[in-house]
Design a protein around this motif. Structure first.
Motif, PDB file in Angstrom:
ATOM      1  N   HIS A 116       0.718  -0.875   0.050  1.00 25.11           N
ATOM      2  CA  HIS A 116       0.121   0.032   0.293  1.00 25.11           C
ATOM      3  C   HIS A 116       0.779   1.840  -0.064  1.00 25.11           C
ATOM      4  N   SER A 117       1.794   1.031  -0.170  1.00 30.11           N
ATOM      5  CA  SER A 117       2.651   2.653  -0.188  1.00 30.11           C
ATOM      6  C   SER A 117       2.518   2.717  -1.473  1.00 30.11           C
ATOM      7  N   ILE A 118       1.792   1.948  -2.596  1.00 32.13           N
ATOM      8  CA  ILE A 118       1.762   2.270  -4.071  1.00 32.13           C
ATOM      9  C   ILE A 118       1.015   3.702  -3.948  1.00 32.13           C
ATOM     10  N   PRO A 119      -0.382   3.134  -3.624  1.00 30.60           N
ATOM     11  CA  PRO A 119      -1.158   3.559  -3.497  1.00 30.60           C
ATOM     12  C   PRO A 119      -0.931   5.578  -2.763  1.00 30.60           C
ATOM     13  N   PHE A 120      -0.399   4.735  -2.058  1.00 31.15           N
ATOM     14  CA  PHE A 120      -0.228   6.224  -1.378  1.00 31.15           C
ATOM     15  C   PHE A 120       0.932   6.918  -1.577  1.00 31.15           C
ATOM     16  N   ILE A 121       1.829   7.221  -2.926  1.00 31.44           N
ATOM     17  CA  ILE A 121       2.542   7.311  -3.795  1.00 31.44           C
ATOM     18  C   ILE A 121       2.207   7.982  -4.835  1.00 31.44           C
ATOM     19  N   VAL A 122       0.690   7.367  -5.059  1.00 36.30           N
ATOM     20  CA  VAL A 122       0.107   8.252  -6.326  1.00 36.30           C
ATOM     21  C   VAL A 122      -0.989   8.620  -5.615  1.00 36.30           C
ATOM     22  N   ASP A 123      -1.864   8.345  -4.968  1.00 33.31           N
ATOM     23  CA  ASP A 123      -2.264   9.374  -4.201  1.00 33.31           C
ATOM     24  C   ASP A 123      -2.009  10.940  -4.280  1.00 33.31           C
ATOM     25  N   ALA A 124      -0.803  10.954  -3.437  1.00 33.80           N
ATOM     26  CA  ALA A 124       0.254  12.432  -3.287  1.00 33.80           C
ATOM     27  C   ALA A 124       0.675  12.727  -4.554  1.00 33.80           C
ATOM     28  N   TYR A 125       1.291  11.916  -5.804  1.00 29.68           N
ATOM     29  CA  TYR A 125       1.345  12.315  -7.347  1.00 29.68           C
ATOM     30  C   TYR A 125       0.514  13.384  -7.933  1.00 29.68           C
ATOM     31  N   VAL A 126      -1.198  12.722  -7.504  1.00 30.55           N
ATOM     32  CA  VAL A 126      -2.470  13.027  -8.703  1.00 30.55           C
ATOM     33  C   VAL A 126      -2.192  14.101  -7.876  1.00 30.55           C
ATOM     34  N   LYS A 127      -2.281  14.454  -6.559  1.00 37.01           N
ATOM     35  CA  LYS A 127      -2.579  15.866  -5.829  1.00 37.01           C
ATOM     36  C   LYS A 127      -1.741  16.686  -5.661  1.00 37.01           C
ATOM     37  N   GLY A 128       0.064  16.302  -6.754  1.00 36.97           N
ATOM     38  CA  GLY A 128       1.173  17.533  -6.757  1.00 36.97           C
ATOM     39  C   GLY A 128       1.667  17.935  -5.659  1.00 36.97           C
ATOM     40  N   LEU A 129       1.326  17.198  -4.755  1.00 38.92           N
ATOM     41  CA  LEU A 129       2.221  16.804  -3.463  1.00 38.92           C
ATOM     42  C   LEU A 129       3.687  16.263  -3.576  1.00 38.92           C
ATOM     43  N   VAL A 130       3.982  16.267  -4.558  1.00 37.66           N
ATOM     44  CA  VAL A 130       5.577  15.484  -5.039  1.00 37.66           C
ATOM     45  C   VAL A 130       5.842  15.485  -6.450  1.00 37.66           C
ATOM     46  N   PRO A 131       6.070  17.008  -6.995  1.00 36.92           N
ATOM     47  CA  PRO A 131       6.336  16.958  -8.132  1.00 36.92           C
ATOM     48  C   PRO A 131       7.586  16.890  -8.509  1.00 36.92           C
ATOM     49  N   ASP A 132       8.116  16.884  -8.417  1.00 36.97           N
ATOM     50  CA  ASP A 132       9.814  16.797  -7.881  1.00 36.97           C
ATOM     51  C   ASP A 132      10.238  14.620  -7.846  1.00 36.97           C
ATOM     52  N   LEU A 133       9.263  13.471  -8.205  1.00 36.65           N
ATOM     53  CA  LEU A 133       9.261  12.543  -8.114  1.00 36.65           C
ATOM     54  C   LEU A 133       9.547  12.515  -9.370  1.00 36.65           C
ATOM     55  N   VAL A 135       9.109  10.280 -11.943  1.00 43.05           N
ATOM     56  CA  VAL A 135       8.000   9.173 -12.220  1.00 43.05           C
ATOM     57  C   VAL A 135       8.734   7.815 -12.905  1.00 43.05           C
ATOM     58  N   ASP A 136       9.612   7.649 -13.670  1.00 47.79           N
ATOM     59  CA  ASP A 136       9.658   6.112 -14.183  1.00 47.79           C
ATOM     60  C   ASP A 136      10.443   5.932 -13.151  1.00 47.79           C
ATOM     61  N   HIS A 137      10.862   5.870 -12.380  1.00 50.90           N
ATOM     62  CA  HIS A 137      11.294   5.641 -10.869  1.00 50.90           C
ATOM     63  C   HIS A 137      10.714   4.567  -9.947  1.00 50.90           C
ATOM     64  N   ALA A 138       9.624   5.485  -9.498  1.00 51.66           N
ATOM     65  CA  ALA A 138       8.610   5.503  -8.553  1.00 51.66           C
ATOM     66  C   ALA A 138       7.576   4.026  -9.627  1.00 51.66           C
ATOM     67  N   LEU A 139       7.920   4.215 -10.821  1.00 48.59           N
ATOM     68  CA  LEU A 139       7.020   2.813 -11.204  1.00 48.59           C
ATOM     69  C   LEU A 139       7.847   1.942 -11.543  1.00 48.59           C
ATOM     70  N   GLU A 140       9.063   1.597 -11.790  1.00 47.69           N
ATOM     71  CA  GLU A 140       9.589   1.179 -11.944  1.00 47.69           C
ATOM     72  C   GLU A 140       9.692  -0.061  -9.763  1.00 47.69           C
ATOM     73  N   ALA A 141       9.697   0.848  -9.166  1.00 47.93           N
ATOM     74  CA  ALA A 141       9.399   0.544  -7.730  1.00 47.93           C
ATOM     75  C   ALA A 141       8.512   0.056  -7.212  1.00 47.93           C
ATOM     76  N   MET A 142       6.790   0.523  -7.691  1.00 49.03           N
ATOM     77  CA  MET A 142       6.035  -0.268  -7.916  1.00 49.03           C
ATOM     78  C   MET A 142       5.809  -1.589  -8.447  1.00 49.03           C
ATOM     79  N   VAL A 143       6.765  -1.361  -9.934  1.00 53.62           N
ATOM     80  CA  VAL A 143       6.043  -2.933 -10.086  1.00 53.62           C
ATOM     81  C   VAL A 143       6.744  -3.713 -10.116  1.00 53.62           C
ATOM     82  N   ALA A 144       8.353  -3.514  -9.759  1.00 53.88           N
ATOM     83  CA  ALA A 144       8.986  -4.750  -8.682  1.00 53.88           C
ATOM     84  C   ALA A 144       8.781  -4.617  -7.779  1.00 53.88           C
ATOM     85  N   SER A 145       7.517  -4.300  -6.558  1.00 48.02           N
ATOM     86  CA  SER A 145       7.461  -4.376  -5.482  1.00 48.02           C
ATOM     87  C   SER A 145       6.342  -5.469  -5.502  1.00 48.02           C
TER      88      SER A 145
END
Length: 189
Positions: A116-133, A135-145
């Motif tokens: 569930h860190s995945i919906p946590f990250i997605v929600d924060a990103y969609v709301k613009g709270l992590v503009p410096d994320l 994205v490719d690295h985060a997606l890699e982390a999600m798929v690997a996990s």
């Protein structure tokens, strides 16, 4: 500091006892996560190395039982916190090869189902709270996990987790299904 935090919301109406209950509950929303980085920015990573970041690093992330309610509330009243918590999740992936499930200090308890860190990250990103994320690295982390969770092999091979092969198979399927939907949504952004 507690007064500043509790004054982020103002209750109108209700009895004094109801207000006390509300503000006690609001206080409890701020008890965790905990900062694990020292005043100089150093912290112990999940792989036991000492590292340093220029932002606070957080742990005690009970992601399983908070992503449904605490995260949406926090994105409104503690948006500045969520940036650093998301970046802490990515740091945990970088140290261990997996996004956190239920990290406690510099360790991973793995005591809940889902990732569930995945919906946590997605929600924060969609709301613009992590503009410096990254994205490719985060997606890699999600798929690997998603491939590392208990029952993932059966889930990927069969499309479900057999109840006679694993405890909590139904709960895991429900949680994995939601988390995987979040990965797909994030990938389409």
């Amino acid at each position: 500091e507690w007064n500043a935090l509790l004054s982020k919301m103002t209750v109108k109406g209700g009895t004094e006892a109801q207000k006390r209950t509300f503000y006690s509950a609001l206080y409890h929303t701020a008890v965790a996560p905990n900062t694990i980085s020292d005043v100089n920015g150093e912290f112990r990573r999940l792989n036991d190395e000492v590292a340093k970041k220029d932002h606070p690093v957080y742990s005690t992330l009970s992601l399983w039982d908070t992503f449904r309610a605490w995260l949406p509330l926090s994105s409104i009243i503690y948006p500045e916190l969520l940036h650093d918590v998301v970046m802490s999740c990515i740091e945990m992936y970088d140290a261990s090869g997996e996004l956190p499930i239920w990290p406690l200090s510099s360790g991973e308890t793995r005591c809940m189902v889902g990732y569930h860190s995945i919906p946590f990250i997605v929600d924060a990103y969609v709301k613009g709270l992590v503009p410096d994320l990254d994205v490719d690295h985060a997606l890699e982390a999600m798929v690997a996990s998603s491939h590392l969770s208990s029952g993932a092999a059966d889930y990927e091979r069969l499309g479900y987790i057999p109840y006679d092969d694993m405890n909590e198979s139904v709960s895991k399927m429900l949680e994995y299904g939601y988390d995987d939907w979040c990965i797909a949504y994030f990938a389409e952004l």
